[in-house]
Design an enzyme around this catalytic site. Structure first.
Site, short mmCIF file in Angstrom:
data_model
loop_
_atom_site.label_atom_id
_atom_site.label_comp_id
_atom_site.label_asym_id
_atom_site.label_seq_id
_atom_site.Cartn_x
_atom_site.Cartn_y
_atom_site.Cartn_z
CG ASP A 5 -2.07 -0.97 1.13
OD1 ASP A 5 -2.11 -1.72 0.13
OD2 ASP A 5 -2.90 -1.02 2.04
N GLY B 55 -5.43 -0.80 -1.41
CA GLY B 55 -5.23 0.57 -0.94
C GLY B 55 -6.28 0.83 0.11
O1 F6P Z 1 -1.06 -5.35 2.95
C1 F6P Z 1 -2.04 -4.36 2.94
C2 F6P Z 1 -3.24 -4.92 2.29
O2 F6P Z 1 -2.82 -5.41 1.08
C3 F6P Z 1 -4.41 -3.96 2.12
O3 F6P Z 1 -4.37 -3.17 0.98
C4 F6P Z 1 -5.59 -4.88 2.14
O4 F6P Z 1 -6.76 -4.22 2.52
C5 F6P Z 1 -5.17 -5.88 3.13
O5 F6P Z 1 -3.78 -5.98 3.04
C6 F6P Z 1 -5.84 -7.23 2.94
O6 F6P Z 1 -5.23 -8.15 3.75
P1 F6P Z 1 -5.75 -9.59 4.12
O7 F6P Z 1 -6.83 -9.95 3.14
O8 F6P Z 1 -4.53 -10.45 3.95
O9 F6P Z 1 -6.21 -9.53 5.52
#
Ligand code: F6P
Length: 346
Positions: free
Chosen positions: A127, A170
Protein backbone atom coordinates in the site's frame (compact mmCIF):
# COMPACT_ATOMS: atom_id res chain seq x y z
CA UNK A 1 24.49 -11.29 19.85
CA UNK A 2 21.44 -13.33 18.99
CA UNK A 3 18.85 -11.46 16.93
CA UNK A 4 15.32 -12.66 16.20
CA UNK A 5 13.64 -11.60 12.96
CA UNK A 6 9.98 -11.91 12.00
CA UNK A 7 7.54 -10.89 9.28
CA UNK A 8 4.15 -9.57 10.44
CA UNK A 9 0.82 -8.58 8.88
CA UNK A 10 -0.03 -9.10 5.21
CA UNK A 11 2.82 -10.44 3.11
CA UNK A 12 4.36 -8.58 0.18
CA UNK A 13 7.06 -9.23 -2.43
CA UNK A 14 10.53 -8.54 -1.02
CA UNK A 15 10.20 -9.95 2.51
CA UNK A 16 12.65 -12.76 1.76
CA UNK A 17 15.13 -10.26 0.33
CA UNK A 18 15.14 -8.43 3.71
CA UNK A 19 15.70 -11.68 5.63
CA UNK A 20 18.53 -12.76 3.31
CA UNK A 21 20.23 -9.34 3.53
CA UNK A 22 19.95 -9.25 7.33
CA UNK A 23 21.54 -12.69 7.60
CA UNK A 24 24.36 -11.67 5.28
CA UNK A 25 24.95 -8.35 7.07
CA UNK A 26 25.04 -10.02 10.50
CA UNK A 27 27.63 -12.45 9.16
CA UNK A 28 29.80 -9.76 7.57
CA UNK A 29 29.53 -7.53 10.68
CA UNK A 30 30.34 -10.44 12.96
CA UNK A 31 27.21 -9.40 14.87
CA UNK A 32 26.27 -12.94 15.72
CA UNK A 33 23.45 -15.31 15.02
CA UNK A 34 20.00 -14.71 13.52
CA UNK A 35 16.92 -16.78 14.21
CA UNK A 36 13.60 -16.49 12.41
CA UNK A 37 10.32 -16.54 14.35
CA UNK A 38 7.53 -18.41 12.53
CA UNK A 39 4.23 -16.70 11.69
CA UNK A 40 5.12 -13.36 13.22
CA UNK A 41 4.58 -12.77 16.97
CA UNK A 42 2.89 -16.17 17.26
CA UNK A 43 6.35 -17.72 16.87
CA UNK A 44 7.74 -15.50 19.65
CA UNK A 45 4.96 -16.42 22.07
CA UNK A 46 4.93 -20.12 21.17
CA UNK A 47 8.70 -20.70 20.85
CA UNK A 48 8.36 -21.53 17.19
CA UNK A 49 11.51 -20.51 15.32
CA UNK A 50 14.29 -21.71 13.06
CA UNK A 51 18.00 -20.83 12.82
CA UNK A 52 18.80 -18.62 9.83
CA UNK A 53 22.04 -19.05 7.93
CA UNK A 54 23.46 -17.94 4.59
CA UNK A 55 22.84 -21.51 3.39
CA UNK A 56 19.16 -21.39 4.48
CA UNK A 57 18.68 -18.13 2.59
CA UNK A 58 20.20 -19.33 -0.68
CA UNK A 59 17.79 -18.82 -3.59
CA UNK A 60 15.15 -16.87 -1.66
CA UNK A 61 15.95 -13.42 -3.10
CA UNK A 62 13.46 -13.68 -6.02
CA UNK A 63 10.81 -15.60 -4.03
CA UNK A 64 7.54 -13.89 -3.11
CA UNK A 65 5.85 -14.41 0.27
CA UNK A 66 7.94 -15.06 3.36
CA UNK A 67 9.91 -18.17 4.28
CA UNK A 68 9.01 -17.46 7.92
CA UNK A 69 5.26 -17.28 7.43
CA UNK A 70 3.16 -14.45 8.78
CA UNK A 71 0.03 -13.75 10.81
CA UNK A 72 -1.84 -10.83 12.30
CA UNK A 73 -1.42 -12.17 15.85
CA UNK A 74 0.38 -9.73 18.13
CA UNK A 75 1.56 -9.80 21.76
CA UNK A 76 -0.71 -7.04 23.09
CA UNK A 77 -3.74 -9.21 22.38
CA UNK A 78 -2.65 -10.55 25.80
CA UNK A 79 -2.77 -8.10 28.73
CA UNK A 80 0.86 -8.91 29.65
CA UNK A 81 2.10 -8.74 26.03
CA UNK A 82 5.40 -6.96 26.74
CA UNK A 83 6.28 -9.32 29.59
CA UNK A 84 5.53 -12.37 27.42
CA UNK A 85 7.90 -11.13 24.71
CA UNK A 86 10.62 -10.32 27.26
CA UNK A 87 10.25 -13.79 28.79
CA UNK A 88 10.48 -15.48 25.38
CA UNK A 89 13.59 -13.49 24.55
CA UNK A 90 15.32 -14.44 27.77
CA UNK A 91 14.32 -18.12 27.31
CA UNK A 92 15.88 -18.15 23.84
CA UNK A 93 18.79 -15.83 24.62
CA UNK A 94 17.57 -13.31 22.03
CA UNK A 95 19.05 -9.82 22.52
CA UNK A 96 16.97 -7.87 19.99
CA UNK A 97 14.05 -8.30 17.59
CA UNK A 98 13.87 -7.00 14.03
CA UNK A 99 10.27 -6.98 12.80
CA UNK A 100 9.31 -6.43 9.18
CA UNK A 101 5.75 -5.20 8.93
CA UNK A 102 3.20 -2.51 8.25
CA UNK A 103 1.60 0.13 10.45
CA UNK A 104 0.20 -2.49 12.86
CA UNK A 105 3.61 -4.07 13.39
CA UNK A 106 5.26 -0.65 13.84
CA UNK A 107 2.66 0.12 16.53
CA UNK A 108 3.49 -3.12 18.36
CA UNK A 109 7.22 -2.33 18.13
CA UNK A 110 6.65 1.13 19.54
CA UNK A 111 4.80 -0.36 22.50
CA UNK A 112 7.53 -2.97 23.03
CA UNK A 113 10.16 -0.23 22.93
CA UNK A 114 8.15 1.67 25.56
CA UNK A 115 8.20 -1.55 27.62
CA UNK A 116 12.01 -1.60 27.40
CA UNK A 117 12.42 -4.30 24.74
CA UNK A 118 15.17 -3.75 22.13
CA UNK A 119 13.46 -3.62 18.72
CA UNK A 120 14.07 -2.30 15.21
CA UNK A 121 11.39 -1.93 12.52
CA UNK A 122 11.52 -2.51 8.77
CA UNK A 123 8.54 -1.05 6.85
CA UNK A 124 6.73 -3.18 4.29
CA UNK A 125 3.41 -2.99 2.49
CA UNK A 126 2.24 -2.90 -1.08
CA UNK A 127 0.00 0.00 0.00
CA UNK A 128 3.05 2.29 0.43
CA UNK A 129 1.24 4.15 3.19
CA UNK A 130 3.76 4.07 6.06
CA UNK A 131 4.71 7.50 7.37
CA UNK A 132 8.31 8.74 7.26
CA UNK A 133 9.45 6.56 4.37
CA UNK A 134 9.11 7.63 0.74
CA UNK A 135 8.59 4.09 -0.40
CA UNK A 136 8.02 0.60 0.93
CA UNK A 137 9.20 -2.48 -0.96
CA UNK A 138 6.44 -4.50 -2.59
CA UNK A 139 4.72 -1.35 -3.81
CA UNK A 140 6.45 -1.15 -7.20
CA UNK A 141 5.76 -4.83 -7.83
CA UNK A 142 2.07 -4.37 -7.04
CA UNK A 143 1.90 -1.33 -9.32
CA UNK A 144 3.43 -3.34 -12.17
CA UNK A 145 0.94 -6.19 -11.68
CA UNK A 146 -1.96 -3.69 -11.81
CA UNK A 147 -0.48 -1.88 -14.83
CA UNK A 148 -0.15 -5.16 -16.75
CA UNK A 149 -3.79 -5.91 -15.96
CA UNK A 150 -4.95 -2.44 -17.07
CA UNK A 151 -3.01 -2.79 -20.34
CA UNK A 152 -4.96 -5.96 -21.05
CA UNK A 153 -8.27 -4.45 -20.02
CA UNK A 154 -7.86 -1.57 -22.51
CA UNK A 155 -8.14 -3.85 -25.53
CA UNK A 156 -11.24 -5.69 -24.34
CA UNK A 157 -12.87 -2.42 -23.15
CA UNK A 158 -12.32 -0.90 -26.59
CA UNK A 159 -13.62 -3.98 -28.43
CA UNK A 160 -16.87 -3.92 -26.46
CA UNK A 161 -17.16 -0.12 -26.00
CA UNK A 162 -17.44 -0.69 -22.26
CA UNK A 163 -16.50 0.96 -19.02
CA UNK A 164 -14.15 -1.39 -17.16
CA UNK A 165 -13.67 -0.76 -13.46
CA UNK A 166 -10.47 -2.14 -11.89
CA UNK A 167 -10.40 -2.43 -8.10
CA UNK A 168 -6.91 -2.42 -6.58
CA UNK A 169 -5.62 -2.57 -3.00
CA UNK A 170 -5.23 0.57 -0.94
CA UNK A 171 -6.88 0.46 2.45
CA UNK A 172 -6.36 4.01 3.70
CA UNK A 173 -4.75 5.73 0.72
CA UNK A 174 -4.46 5.35 -3.03
CA UNK A 175 -0.78 5.00 -3.96
CA UNK A 176 -1.30 1.76 -5.93
CA UNK A 177 -4.38 3.14 -7.71
CA UNK A 178 -2.64 6.41 -8.52
CA UNK A 179 0.55 4.91 -9.91
CA UNK A 180 -1.18 2.10 -11.79
CA UNK A 181 -3.80 4.54 -13.10
CA UNK A 182 -1.08 6.84 -14.40
CA UNK A 183 1.04 4.04 -15.83
CA UNK A 184 -1.96 2.30 -17.38
CA UNK A 185 -3.60 5.44 -18.81
CA UNK A 186 -6.80 5.20 -16.75
CA UNK A 187 -9.68 7.52 -17.58
CA UNK A 188 -10.58 8.04 -13.93
CA UNK A 189 -8.78 7.14 -10.70
CA UNK A 190 -10.65 7.03 -7.41
CA UNK A 191 -8.65 7.10 -4.16
CA UNK A 192 -9.61 7.18 -0.46
CA UNK A 193 -8.02 10.62 0.00
CA UNK A 194 -10.64 12.20 -2.31
CA UNK A 195 -14.23 11.02 -1.66
CA UNK A 196 -15.90 10.38 -5.02
CA UNK A 197 -19.16 11.51 -6.55
CA UNK A 198 -20.64 9.08 -9.06
CA UNK A 199 -22.78 11.79 -10.65
CA UNK A 200 -19.61 13.71 -11.51
CA UNK A 201 -17.79 10.57 -12.68
CA UNK A 202 -20.74 9.43 -14.80
CA UNK A 203 -21.15 12.77 -16.55
CA UNK A 204 -17.42 12.79 -17.34
CA UNK A 205 -17.75 9.32 -18.88
CA UNK A 206 -20.84 10.29 -20.89
CA UNK A 207 -19.06 13.40 -22.17
CA UNK A 208 -15.96 11.42 -23.11
CA UNK A 209 -17.95 8.76 -24.96
CA UNK A 210 -19.93 11.50 -26.75
CA UNK A 211 -16.62 12.84 -28.04
CA UNK A 212 -15.93 9.49 -29.67
CA UNK A 213 -13.87 7.68 -27.02
CA UNK A 214 -15.74 4.43 -26.89
CA UNK A 215 -14.20 2.87 -23.83
CA UNK A 216 -13.15 3.97 -20.35
CA UNK A 217 -11.01 2.48 -17.62
CA UNK A 218 -11.82 3.44 -14.03
CA UNK A 219 -9.29 2.48 -11.34
CA UNK A 220 -10.67 2.43 -7.81
CA UNK A 221 -8.79 1.80 -4.57
CA UNK A 222 -10.56 -0.71 -2.30
CA UNK A 223 -10.76 1.87 0.52
CA UNK A 224 -12.40 4.59 -1.62
CA UNK A 225 -15.44 6.27 -0.07
CA UNK A 226 -18.29 8.25 -1.63
CA UNK A 227 -18.91 11.89 -0.83
CA UNK A 228 -21.31 12.08 2.13
CA UNK A 229 -24.93 11.65 1.11
CA UNK A 230 -24.21 10.55 -2.48
CA UNK A 231 -24.37 6.75 -2.16
CA UNK A 232 -25.49 4.17 0.41
CA UNK A 233 -23.00 1.36 1.05
CA UNK A 234 -23.49 -1.86 2.99
CA UNK A 235 -21.94 -2.10 6.46
CA UNK A 236 -18.41 -3.58 6.11
CA UNK A 237 -17.52 -7.01 7.51
CA UNK A 238 -15.00 -6.88 10.38
CA UNK A 239 -12.40 -9.68 10.75
CA UNK A 240 -11.29 -11.24 14.05
CA UNK A 241 -8.51 -8.64 14.41
CA UNK A 242 -11.00 -5.78 14.15
CA UNK A 243 -9.99 -4.84 10.57
CA UNK A 244 -12.59 -4.03 7.93
CA UNK A 245 -12.58 -6.67 5.19
CA UNK A 246 -12.42 -4.48 2.09
CA UNK A 247 -13.14 -5.43 -1.48
CA UNK A 248 -16.30 -4.84 -3.44
CA UNK A 249 -16.40 -1.10 -4.02
CA UNK A 250 -15.47 -1.78 -7.68
CA UNK A 251 -18.73 -3.68 -8.19
CA UNK A 252 -20.74 -0.81 -6.70
CA UNK A 253 -18.97 1.74 -8.89
CA UNK A 254 -19.51 -0.29 -12.09
CA UNK A 255 -23.17 -0.96 -11.29
CA UNK A 256 -23.84 2.73 -10.63
CA UNK A 257 -21.96 3.91 -13.73
CA UNK A 258 -23.99 1.52 -15.90
CA UNK A 259 -27.24 2.68 -14.30
CA UNK A 260 -26.42 6.36 -14.66
CA UNK A 261 -24.80 6.33 -18.14
CA UNK A 262 -26.47 3.40 -19.88
CA UNK A 263 -22.98 2.23 -20.92
CA UNK A 264 -22.23 -1.44 -20.26
CA UNK A 265 -19.80 -1.71 -17.34
CA UNK A 266 -17.86 -4.57 -15.78
CA UNK A 267 -15.53 -4.98 -12.79
CA UNK A 268 -12.18 -6.70 -12.27
CA UNK A 269 -11.03 -7.06 -8.64
CA UNK A 270 -7.28 -7.74 -8.66
CA UNK A 271 -7.18 -8.69 -4.97
CA UNK A 272 -4.33 -10.73 -3.53
CA UNK A 273 -2.70 -11.34 -6.89
CA UNK A 274 -1.16 -7.91 -6.23
CA UNK A 275 0.72 -9.27 -3.22
CA UNK A 276 1.93 -12.53 -4.71
CA UNK A 277 4.89 -13.61 -6.78
CA UNK A 278 8.41 -12.42 -7.36
CA UNK A 279 9.48 -8.85 -6.47
CA UNK A 280 10.65 -6.46 -9.19
CA UNK A 281 14.33 -5.47 -9.18
CA UNK A 282 13.57 -2.13 -7.45
CA UNK A 283 11.82 -3.88 -4.56
CA UNK A 284 14.58 -6.48 -4.21
CA UNK A 285 17.18 -3.72 -3.93
CA UNK A 286 15.16 -1.58 -1.49
CA UNK A 287 14.41 -4.65 0.65
CA UNK A 288 18.09 -5.60 0.65
CA UNK A 289 19.10 -2.08 1.72
CA UNK A 290 16.49 -2.14 4.52
CA UNK A 291 17.69 -5.54 5.76
CA UNK A 292 21.28 -4.36 6.01
CA UNK A 293 20.22 -1.07 7.64
CA UNK A 294 18.20 -2.95 10.27
CA UNK A 295 21.25 -4.99 11.28
CA UNK A 296 23.36 -1.80 11.32
CA UNK A 297 20.80 -0.31 13.74
CA UNK A 298 21.00 -3.36 16.02
CA UNK A 299 24.79 -3.14 15.85
CA UNK A 300 24.61 0.54 16.93
CA UNK A 301 21.98 -0.31 19.56
CA UNK A 302 19.69 2.23 17.87
CA UNK A 303 16.52 0.62 19.23
CA UNK A 304 13.01 2.01 18.91
CA UNK A 305 13.83 3.04 15.34
CA UNK A 306 12.45 2.15 11.91
CA UNK A 307 14.65 2.14 8.83
CA UNK A 308 13.27 4.33 6.05
CA UNK A 309 13.94 5.76 2.59
CA UNK A 310 14.26 9.54 2.54
CA UNK A 311 15.73 11.56 -0.34
CA UNK A 312 17.01 8.31 -1.85
CA UNK A 313 19.06 7.47 1.26
CA UNK A 314 18.39 4.93 3.99
CA UNK A 315 17.86 6.63 7.35
CA UNK A 316 16.50 5.78 10.82
CA UNK A 317 13.35 7.37 12.21
CA UNK A 318 11.88 6.97 15.70
CA UNK A 319 8.95 4.53 15.72
CA UNK A 320 6.97 7.15 17.63
CA UNK A 321 7.13 9.37 14.50
CA UNK A 322 5.58 6.60 12.41
CA UNK A 323 2.68 5.22 14.42
CA UNK A 324 -0.78 6.70 14.12
CA UNK A 325 0.09 8.41 10.84
CA UNK A 326 -0.60 7.46 7.23
CA UNK A 327 1.32 8.72 4.21
CA UNK A 328 -1.14 10.02 1.64
CA UNK A 329 -0.53 10.38 -2.09
CA UNK A 330 1.48 13.62 -2.37
CA UNK A 331 -0.16 16.69 -3.93
CA UNK A 332 2.25 16.85 -6.89
CA UNK A 333 1.35 13.30 -7.98
CA UNK A 334 -2.36 14.04 -7.56
CA UNK A 335 -1.93 17.04 -9.86
CA UNK A 336 -0.46 14.76 -12.55
CA UNK A 337 -3.58 12.58 -12.26
CA UNK A 338 -5.86 15.60 -12.61
CA UNK A 339 -4.20 16.61 -15.91
CA UNK A 340 -5.58 13.40 -17.41
CA UNK A 341 -8.71 13.14 -15.24
CA UNK A 342 -10.06 16.68 -15.01
CA UNK A 343 -13.11 15.93 -12.86
CA UNK A 344 -12.32 18.70 -10.43
CA UNK A 345 -10.52 22.02 -10.95
CA UNK A 346 -6.72 21.73 -10.71
O1 F6P B 1 -1.06 -5.35 2.95
C1 F6P B 1 -2.04 -4.36 2.94
C2 F6P B 1 -3.24 -4.92 2.29
O2 F6P B 1 -2.82 -5.41 1.08
C3 F6P B 1 -4.41 -3.96 2.12
O3 F6P B 1 -4.37 -3.17 0.98
C4 F6P B 1 -5.59 -4.88 2.14
O4 F6P B 1 -6.76 -4.22 2.52
C5 F6P B 1 -5.17 -5.88 3.13
O5 F6P B 1 -3.78 -5.98 3.04
C6 F6P B 1 -5.84 -7.23 2.94
O6 F6P B 1 -5.23 -8.15 3.75
P1 F6P B 1 -5.75 -9.59 4.12
O7 F6P B 1 -6.83 -9.95 3.14
O8 F6P B 1 -4.53 -10.45 3.95
O9 F6P B 1 -6.21 -9.53 5.52
Amino acid sequence: MRVGILTGGGDCPGLNAVIRAAVRAADVDGLGELIGFKDAWRGVLEDSWEPLSIERCRGILPQGGTILGTSRDQPYQHPAGGKLVAAAMSRLGVDAIVAIGGEGTMGVLNDLHRDGIPVVGVPKTIDNDIAATEMTFGFQTAVQICTDAIDRLHTTAESHHRVLVVEVMGRHVGHVATWAGLAGGATITIIPEEPFDLAEISSRIVERHRRGRWASIVVVAEGAVPKPGTLDLEEPVIDRYGHQVLGGIGHVVAREIQLRTGIESRTTVLGHVQRGGSPLAFDRVLATRFGIAAIDAVHDRAFGQMVALQGGAIVRVPLSDVVGRVREVPADIRRVVRIFDPRAPL
